[in-house]
Write a protein that holds these residues in place. Structure first.
Motif, PDB file in Angstrom:
ATOM      1  N   LYS A  83       0.839  -1.200   0.000  1.00  0.00           N
ATOM      2  CA  LYS A  83       0.000   0.000   0.000  1.00  0.00           C
ATOM      3  C   LYS A  83       0.878   1.255   0.000  1.00  0.00           C
ATOM      4  CE  LYS A  83      -3.659   1.964  -0.359  1.00  0.00           C
ATOM      5  NZ  LYS A  83      -4.721   1.594  -1.307  1.00  0.00           N
ATOM      6  N   ALA A  84       1.931   1.235   0.799  1.00  0.00           N
ATOM      7  CA  ALA A  84       2.797   2.416   0.914  1.00  0.00           C
ATOM      8  C   ALA A  84       3.436   2.742  -0.428  1.00  0.00           C
ATOM      9  CB  ALA A  84       3.862   2.171   1.979  1.00  0.00           C
ATOM     10  N   GLU A  85       3.877   1.737  -1.147  1.00  0.00           N
ATOM     11  CA  GLU A  85       4.503   1.975  -2.456  1.00  0.00           C
ATOM     12  C   GLU A  85       3.481   2.575  -3.422  1.00  0.00           C
ATOM     13  OE1 GLU A  85       6.044  -1.889  -3.360  1.00  0.00           O
ATOM     14  OE2 GLU A  85       7.789  -1.627  -2.057  1.00  0.00           O
ATOM     15  N   GLN A  86       2.264   2.056  -3.345  1.00  0.00           N
ATOM     16  CA  GLN A  86       1.197   2.555  -4.215  1.00  0.00           C
ATOM     17  C   GLN A  86       0.898   4.030  -3.918  1.00  0.00           C
ATOM     18  OE1 GLN A  86      -2.672   1.075  -3.219  1.00  0.00           O
ATOM     19  NE2 GLN A  86      -3.424   1.176  -5.327  1.00  0.00           N
ATOM     20  N   LEU A  87       0.862   4.365  -2.645  1.00  0.00           N
ATOM     21  CA  LEU A  87       0.563   5.745  -2.251  1.00  0.00           C
ATOM     22  C   LEU A  87       1.691   6.684  -2.682  1.00  0.00           C
ATOM     23  CD1 LEU A  87      -0.764   5.210   1.409  1.00  0.00           C
ATOM     24  CD2 LEU A  87      -2.101   5.484  -0.675  1.00  0.00           C
ATOM     25  N   LYS A  88       2.913   6.252  -2.436  1.00  0.00           N
ATOM     26  CA  LYS A  88       4.062   7.111  -2.720  1.00  0.00           C
ATOM     27  C   LYS A  88       4.148   7.446  -4.208  1.00  0.00           C
ATOM     28  CE  LYS A  88       8.810   7.759  -1.452  1.00  0.00           C
ATOM     29  NZ  LYS A  88      10.105   7.155  -1.381  1.00  0.00           N
ATOM     30  N   ALA A  89       3.820   6.479  -5.045  1.00  0.00           N
ATOM     31  CA  ALA A  89       3.934   6.676  -6.495  1.00  0.00           C
ATOM     32  C   ALA A  89       3.006   7.770  -7.017  1.00  0.00           C
ATOM     33  CB  ALA A  89       3.640   5.358  -7.215  1.00  0.00           C
ATOM     34  N   THR A  90       1.969   8.120  -6.256  1.00  0.00           N
ATOM     35  CA  THR A  90       1.036   9.149  -6.737  1.00  0.00           C
ATOM     36  C   THR A  90       1.642  10.550  -6.629  1.00  0.00           C
ATOM     37  OG1 THR A  90       0.040   9.523  -4.563  1.00  0.00           O
ATOM     38  CG2 THR A  90      -0.962   7.805  -5.937  1.00  0.00           C
ATOM     39  N   GLY A  91       2.584  10.736  -5.721  1.00  0.00           N
ATOM     40  CA  GLY A  91       3.138  12.072  -5.495  1.00  0.00           C
ATOM     41  C   GLY A  91       2.142  13.012  -4.834  1.00  0.00           C
ATOM     42  N   ALA A  92       0.999  12.481  -4.395  1.00  0.00           N
ATOM     43  CA  ALA A  92      -0.032  13.331  -3.777  1.00  0.00           C
ATOM     44  C   ALA A  92       0.376  13.739  -2.368  1.00  0.00           C
ATOM     45  CB  ALA A  92      -1.359  12.580  -3.750  1.00  0.00           C
ATOM     46  N   LYS A  93      -0.111  14.885  -1.958  1.00  0.00           N
ATOM     47  CA  LYS A  93       0.125  15.362  -0.588  1.00  0.00           C
ATOM     48  C   LYS A  93      -1.093  15.105   0.294  1.00  0.00           C
ATOM     49  CE  LYS A  93       4.165  17.117  -1.203  1.00  0.00           C
ATOM     50  NZ  LYS A  93       5.204  16.155  -0.850  1.00  0.00           N
ATOM     51  N   VAL A  94      -2.217  14.867  -0.363  1.00  0.00           N
ATOM     52  CA  VAL A  94      -3.458  14.613   0.380  1.00  0.00           C
ATOM     53  C   VAL A  94      -3.998  13.254  -0.035  1.00  0.00           C
ATOM     54  CG1 VAL A  94      -5.802  15.424   0.859  1.00  0.00           C
ATOM     55  CG2 VAL A  94      -3.966  17.085   0.460  1.00  0.00           C
ATOM     56  N   LEU A  95      -4.242  12.418   0.952  1.00  0.00           N
ATOM     57  CA  LEU A  95      -4.764  11.075   0.703  1.00  0.00           C
ATOM     58  C   LEU A  95      -6.203  11.062   1.204  1.00  0.00           C
ATOM     59  CD1 LEU A  95      -4.701   8.055   0.144  1.00  0.00           C
ATOM     60  CD2 LEU A  95      -3.380   7.745   2.246  1.00  0.00           C
ATOM     61  N   CYS A  96      -7.137  10.976   0.265  1.00  0.00           N
ATOM     62  CA  CYS A  96      -8.557  11.042   0.631  1.00  0.00           C
ATOM     63  C   CYS A  96      -9.179   9.645   0.587  1.00  0.00           C
ATOM     64  CB  CYS A  96      -9.283  11.969  -0.351  1.00  0.00           C
ATOM     65  SG  CYS A  96     -11.035  12.123   0.000  1.00  0.00           S
ATOM     66  N   THR A  97     -10.050   9.382   1.529  1.00  0.00           N
ATOM     67  CA  THR A  97     -10.795   8.124   1.514  1.00  0.00           C
ATOM     68  C   THR A  97     -12.183   8.409   2.063  1.00  0.00           C
ATOM     69  OG1 THR A  97     -10.761   5.811   2.200  1.00  0.00           O
ATOM     70  CG2 THR A  97     -10.002   7.413   3.821  1.00  0.00           C
ATOM     71  N   MET A  98     -13.129   7.498   1.862  1.00  0.00           N
ATOM     72  CA  MET A  98     -14.469   7.756   2.402  1.00  0.00           C
ATOM     73  C   MET A  98     -14.829   6.693   3.446  1.00  0.00           C
ATOM     74  SD  MET A  98     -16.766   6.965  -1.022  1.00  0.00           S
ATOM     75  CE  MET A  98     -18.365   6.749  -0.223  1.00  0.00           C
ATOM     76  N   CYS A  99     -13.877   6.495   4.376  1.00  0.00           N
ATOM     77  CA  CYS A  99     -14.097   5.464   5.388  1.00  0.00           C
ATOM     78  C   CYS A  99     -13.292   5.798   6.639  1.00  0.00           C
ATOM     79  CB  CYS A  99     -13.653   4.115   4.832  1.00  0.00           C
ATOM     80  SG  CYS A  99     -13.628   2.818   6.072  1.00  0.00           S
ATOM     81  N   HIS A 100     -13.979   5.818   7.781  1.00  0.00           N
ATOM     82  CA  HIS A 100     -13.277   6.112   9.040  1.00  0.00           C
ATOM     83  C   HIS A 100     -12.279   5.023   9.397  1.00  0.00           C
ATOM     84  CE1 HIS A 100     -15.018   9.801  10.650  1.00  0.00           C
ATOM     85  NE2 HIS A 100     -16.090   9.474   9.960  1.00  0.00           N
ATOM     86  N   ASN A 101     -12.611   3.793   9.068  1.00  0.00           N
ATOM     87  CA  ASN A 101     -11.687   2.692   9.352  1.00  0.00           C
ATOM     88  C   ASN A 101     -10.419   2.840   8.504  1.00  0.00           C
ATOM     89  OD1 ASN A 101     -11.808   0.074  10.915  1.00  0.00           O
ATOM     90  ND2 ASN A 101     -11.085  -0.660   8.926  1.00  0.00           N
ATOM     91  N   CYS A 102     -10.613   3.166   7.218  1.00  0.00           N
ATOM     92  CA  CYS A 102      -9.454   3.360   6.332  1.00  0.00           C
ATOM     93  C   CYS A 102      -8.609   4.540   6.802  1.00  0.00           C
ATOM     94  CB  CYS A 102      -9.891   3.594   4.891  1.00  0.00           C
ATOM     95  SG  CYS A 102     -10.689   2.180   4.111  1.00  0.00           S
ATOM     96  N   ILE A 103      -9.246   5.560   7.344  1.00  0.00           N
ATOM     97  CA  ILE A 103      -8.485   6.718   7.850  1.00  0.00           C
ATOM     98  C   ILE A 103      -7.446   6.221   8.859  1.00  0.00           C
ATOM     99  CG2 ILE A 103      -8.642   8.672   9.445  1.00  0.00           C
ATOM    100  CD1 ILE A 103      -9.745   9.808   7.128  1.00  0.00           C
ATOM    101  N   ASP A 104      -7.889   5.394   9.799  1.00  0.00           N
ATOM    102  CA  ASP A 104      -6.955   4.914  10.828  1.00  0.00           C
ATOM    103  C   ASP A 104      -5.925   3.960  10.241  1.00  0.00           C
ATOM    104  OD1 ASP A 104      -8.066   6.441  12.815  1.00  0.00           O
ATOM    105  OD2 ASP A 104      -9.439   4.887  13.503  1.00  0.00           O
ATOM    106  N   GLY A 105      -6.377   3.063   9.351  1.00  0.00           N
ATOM    107  CA  GLY A 105      -5.433   2.134   8.722  1.00  0.00           C
ATOM    108  C   GLY A 105      -4.392   2.890   7.907  1.00  0.00           C
ATOM    109  N   LEU A 106      -4.838   3.880   7.131  1.00  0.00           N
ATOM    110  CA  LEU A 106      -3.911   4.629   6.271  1.00  0.00           C
ATOM    111  C   LEU A 106      -2.989   5.523   7.085  1.00  0.00           C
ATOM    112  CD1 LEU A 106      -6.404   5.531   3.396  1.00  0.00           C
ATOM    113  CD2 LEU A 106      -4.507   3.907   3.262  1.00  0.00           C
TER     114      LEU A 106
END
Ligand code: SF4
Ligand code: SF4
Length: 474
Positions: A423-446
């Motif tokens: 997951k970390a590699e996938q996130l890093k490759a986006t170059g994004a500064k803001v990681l948005c999700t529509m789930c409170h559980n994912c917020i904590d996991g991410l």
């Protein structure tokens, strides 16, 4: 990125003992849920392998049997699972291996070949509580029930359903991680996963309302409770009351600008459902029924579900079956509600107010199990000026690593974080500064992933970005 230093000893994970301190305490306190037989506790004096076999026979259904029978051991699912991808040299991380730990028991207990020639088909029933405890560590500790493997299985095998089936039987025997027992206890006892009392719930709502009125200078802004005949009843995740009232405030602000008629219920407000994770359909039915009955009692026209992956899946798709409830009211995610507001011009948004690059993480329960993929993107493209996809995404997205209740199971956290490398590699490759999700559980996991792998990203929800982009009417 963090190096190999974090590699976990899987043998140690698979032999983690059964902790029963919380169960003993609950039994000693004579909790109503234990007394009623809703919340099951472990009893070493019972013939637990025999009870396990009885429960397998009783709880099997046609779709489970299909998944248990259909696997041809082609191994293709290994390429789908973040556990297997992060530990490619470990066959115990392959989805089919995990399901096989249940399958071999099913074959010995139910299958005719398994009963006739068990050695030939690798059939083996659990012989002791230690065997059941090991199964507990497999199904709770090495799978986040994300269902990604099913997407790539040529036979359509639902490994996550097999995992949930085993979890549910183990929950009936009290052979569960302490975290699973504790959250189940809180939901049975208080009606919500975090044990929030009615007083705390109502006081938090009042406090959010006062803060909002002060911030906006608008004394009419409200978070109504138990109002009858509204357009919708709004259900939430208890995390919003306990840790993140900002999302309640965002909702109230958006609903006010849209001129919405809405209410929170006094009881039945928790859309989260630990029964989905623990496999306990009785708990699942209890929680879902609370919400459905509240909406009927309040004569609401719809139920709107706040940003929560498993809450969405449970309340919109699965809860009716667990509860045996003839639920007729339409249910929708608040992101769909917001999409309608923007489309109909009920709220105005300005994407330049969110200038940083934003990427979107699809919650497994919303995208893969809920088919809600285009709608959050439609909204994000209108509230952010630089939206960029991560790859893969949508139905193929990787789990936040905290799914299926894993956030409550501290003993499996080191493995969870190790396999989060994918997951970390996938996130890093986006170059994004803001990681948005529509789930409170994912917020904590991410947030755990971002912190562990030292990523330069802020984790937010869709409503945070919508609230940030709102243009107040002249
Ligand atoms: S891809 Fe499907 S059939 Fe192949 S091993 Fe995995 S679960 Fe079994
Ligand atoms: S459901 Fe997800 S975590 Fe579990 S085995 Fe399949 S891909 Fe892996």
């Amino acid at each position: 990125m963090r190096p190999e230093e974090d590699r976990v000893d899987i043998d140690r994970i698979l032999s983690l003992p059964l902790e029963t301190g919380s169960q003993e305490k609950a039994a000693g306190q004579s909790l109503p849920s234990v007394g009623r037989g809703d919340l099951m506790t472990y009893d070493a004096a019972q013939n637990n392998p025999g009870r396990f076999a009885d429960l397998v026979r009783r709880k099997l259904n046609r779709s489970l049997v299909a998944s248990l029978e259909a696997c041809v051991h082609c191994g293709l699912c290994a390429d789908s699972c973040h556990y297997a991808l992060a530990r490619p040299d470990d066959p115990r991380m392959v989805p089919a291996y995990k399901a096989d730990q249940v399958r071999r028991m099913y074959k010995r207990i139910v299958g005719w070949t398994g009963r006739l020639v068990p050695g030939l088909v690798h059939a083996k029933r659990p012989a002791s509580d230690e065997d059941l405890n090991r199964l507990k560590n497999v199904v709770f500790g090495t799978c986040s029930a994300c269902r990604r493997c099913t997407m790539n299985c040529p036979m359509g095998v639902e490994n996550a359903a097999i995992v949930r089936f085993a979890r549910g039987i183990l929950a009936d025997l009290g052979i569960v991680p302490e975290g699973v027992f504790n959250v189940s206890r809180d939901q049975w006892e208080s009606g919500n996963q975090m044990g929030v009392s009615e007083q705390d719930y109502l006081e938090t709502i009042d406090w959010v309302k006062e803060e909002l009125q002060a911030e906006t200078g608008d004394p009419s802004i409200d978070l109504p409770v138990d109002v009858e005949g509204c357009d919708f009843m709004y259900t939430i995740n208890p995390r919003e009351v306990k840790f993140d009232p900002r999302s309640l405030a965002n909702a109230a602000k958006i609903f006010k600008l849209a001129g919405e008629s809405w209410t929170l219920p006094r009881w039945g407000w928790d859309q989260t459902n630990f029964g989905l994770f623990s496999g306990d359909d009785r708990l699942g039915g209890f929680v879902a029924r609370n919400a459905y009955e509240a909406a009927e009692r309040l004569k609401a026209k719809r139920i709107v579900i706040s940003e929560c992956g498993h809450g969405y899946r449970s309340t919109r798709w699965e809860g009716y079956n667990w509860a045996g409830y003839d639920q007729k009211l339409p249910t929708e995610s608040v992101v769909v509600t917001i999409q309608r507001y923007i489309r109909e011009g009920r709220i105005t948004v300005d994407p330049s107010r969110n200038p940083d690059p934003v990427t979107f993480h699809d919650s497994c329960n919303i995208a893969r199990s809920g088919d809600l993929i285009a709608q959050p993107r439609w909204v994000l493209r209108r509230v952010c000026s630089d939206f960029r996809e991560m790859h893969p995404n949508g139905r193929e997205n990787y789990c936040c690593t905290g799914g299926s209740g894993l956030l409550s199971m501290a003993e499996y956290r080191p493995l969870r974080l190790e396999v989060a490398r994918i997951k970390a590699e996938q996130l890093k490759a986006t170059g994004a500064k803001v990681l948005c999700t529509m789930c409170h559980n994912c917020i904590d996991g991410l947030n755990d992933v971002v912190k562990h792998y030292r990523l330069d990203m802020k984790v937010v929800q869709v409503m945070d970005l919508v609230a940030g982009a709102l243009v107040a009417p002249e």
